[in-house]
Motif scaffolding. Sequence first.
Motif, PDB file in Angstrom:
ATOM      1  N   ARG A  48       0.830  -1.207   0.000  1.00  7.49           N
ATOM      2  CA  ARG A  48       0.000   0.000   0.000  1.00  7.49           C
ATOM      3  C   ARG A  48       0.865   1.258   0.000  1.00  7.49           C
ATOM      4  O   ARG A  48       0.550   2.236  -0.663  1.00  7.49           O
ATOM      5  CB  ARG A  48      -0.951  -0.006   1.193  1.00  7.49           C
ATOM      6  CG  ARG A  48      -2.120  -0.959   1.006  1.00  7.49           C
ATOM      7  CD  ARG A  48      -3.144  -0.813   2.110  1.00  7.49           C
ATOM      8  NE  ARG A  48      -2.623  -1.102   3.442  1.00  7.49           N
ATOM      9  CZ  ARG A  48      -2.512  -2.320   3.956  1.00  7.49           C
ATOM     10  NH1 ARG A  48      -2.876  -3.370   3.256  1.00  7.49           N
ATOM     11  NH2 ARG A  48      -2.044  -2.496   5.165  1.00  7.49           N
ATOM     12  N   GLY A  49       1.958   1.228   0.745  1.00  7.31           N
ATOM     13  CA  GLY A  49       2.851   2.391   0.799  1.00  7.31           C
ATOM     14  C   GLY A  49       3.476   2.694  -0.555  1.00  7.31           C
ATOM     15  O   GLY A  49       3.535   3.845  -0.987  1.00  7.31           O
ATOM     16  N   ALA A  73       0.860   4.031  -2.854  1.00 11.86           N
ATOM     17  CA  ALA A  73       0.581   5.425  -2.508  1.00 11.86           C
ATOM     18  C   ALA A  73       1.653   6.348  -3.080  1.00 11.86           C
ATOM     19  O   ALA A  73       1.341   7.434  -3.586  1.00 11.86           O
ATOM     20  CB  ALA A  73       0.494   5.584  -0.988  1.00 11.86           C
ATOM     21  N   LEU A 120      -0.194   9.961  -3.588  1.00  8.70           N
ATOM     22  CA  LEU A 120      -1.311  10.278  -2.703  1.00  8.70           C
ATOM     23  C   LEU A 120      -0.892  11.311  -1.667  1.00  8.70           C
ATOM     24  O   LEU A 120       0.231  11.292  -1.174  1.00  8.70           O
ATOM     25  CB  LEU A 120      -1.795   9.018  -1.976  1.00  8.70           C
ATOM     26  CG  LEU A 120      -2.364   7.886  -2.814  1.00  8.70           C
ATOM     27  CD1 LEU A 120      -2.739   6.705  -1.923  1.00  8.70           C
ATOM     28  CD2 LEU A 120      -3.556   8.341  -3.626  1.00  8.70           C
ATOM     29  N   ASP A 174      -1.197  13.081   2.127  1.00 11.16           N
ATOM     30  CA  ASP A 174      -1.343  12.503   3.463  1.00 11.16           C
ATOM     31  C   ASP A 174      -2.815  12.340   3.814  1.00 11.16           C
ATOM     32  O   ASP A 174      -3.202  11.343   4.422  1.00 11.16           O
ATOM     33  CB  ASP A 174      -0.648  13.381   4.517  1.00 11.16           C
ATOM     34  CG  ASP A 174       0.860  13.297   4.435  1.00 11.16           C
ATOM     35  OD1 ASP A 174       1.371  12.300   3.880  1.00 11.16           O
ATOM     36  OD2 ASP A 174       1.535  14.220   4.932  1.00 11.16           O
ATOM     37  N   ARG A 191      -4.139   9.295   2.026  1.00 14.17           N
ATOM     38  CA  ARG A 191      -3.639   8.073   2.673  1.00 14.17           C
ATOM     39  C   ARG A 191      -4.430   7.760   3.938  1.00 14.17           C
ATOM     40  O   ARG A 191      -4.828   6.617   4.159  1.00 14.17           O
ATOM     41  CB  ARG A 191      -2.163   8.213   3.031  1.00 14.17           C
ATOM     42  CG  ARG A 191      -1.235   8.124   1.864  1.00 14.17           C
ATOM     43  CD  ARG A 191       0.203   8.279   2.319  1.00 14.17           C
ATOM     44  NE  ARG A 191       1.098   8.414   1.184  1.00 14.17           N
ATOM     45  CZ  ARG A 191       2.284   7.849   1.127  1.00 14.17           C
ATOM     46  NH1 ARG A 191       2.737   7.126   2.128  1.00 14.17           N
ATOM     47  NH2 ARG A 191       3.042   8.006   0.069  1.00 14.17           N
ATOM     48  N   GLU A 234      -6.857   4.538   4.398  1.00 12.72           N
ATOM     49  CA  GLU A 234      -6.551   3.576   5.465  1.00 12.72           C
ATOM     50  C   GLU A 234      -7.753   3.401   6.381  1.00 12.72           C
ATOM     51  O   GLU A 234      -8.097   2.284   6.763  1.00 12.72           O
ATOM     52  CB  GLU A 234      -5.325   4.028   6.260  1.00 12.72           C
ATOM     53  CG  GLU A 234      -4.955   3.114   7.404  1.00 12.72           C
ATOM     54  CD  GLU A 234      -4.531   1.716   6.975  1.00 12.72           C
ATOM     55  OE1 GLU A 234      -4.475   0.832   7.853  1.00 12.72           O
ATOM     56  OE2 GLU A 234      -4.268   1.478   5.787  1.00 12.72           O
TER      57      GLU A 234
END
Length: 166
Positions: free
Chosen positions: A35-36, A39, A44, A46, A49, A53
């Motif tokens: 996912r990181g 992103a 993406l 913050d 994100r 999440e």
Amino acid sequence: MTKRMIIIPLVILTTGALALAQERGLMGMRGEEIRGRLAERLKLTDEQRKKLESMRVEHQKQQIAHRAKVQTAALELRQLMRADKPDKAAIERKMNDIAKLRVEANMRRLNHLQSMRELLTPEQQQALRELRSEVRPKVRKFMRERMERRLEGGEGRTFGRWRHRW
């Protein structure tokens, strides 16, 4: 048509995540790492994100509870089928209940994926489409090889049942 509506969004987000996992291999990366990297690739913010999440965690909680309902219904179905005199009508009702629960789960998943996509800017959606088309052949190859291993008996889990290795 309904299957396509459910499967296509799943493939969209899954292939994006799988694309980023190719460097180390799919099994070598954790969900957070995938996912990181996704992103980063989509750039993406913050805020995006955090929102994604939060949505993911909430969806997982709902799916866990829903999966328990499906498993309970499946257990009840097995009991009905093992009866000395199985009641065909009761078995049919329970099978329909299970089918409805599975459709509900798929619709929740579809709605979740659409909500996630709505958070992306048009540029990010385009980047995701490009990533998908770049990765699609690799994902297909991975899935084909995985199925071949399962058919050859190389993996412990096949067709939804755990095979015991003693």
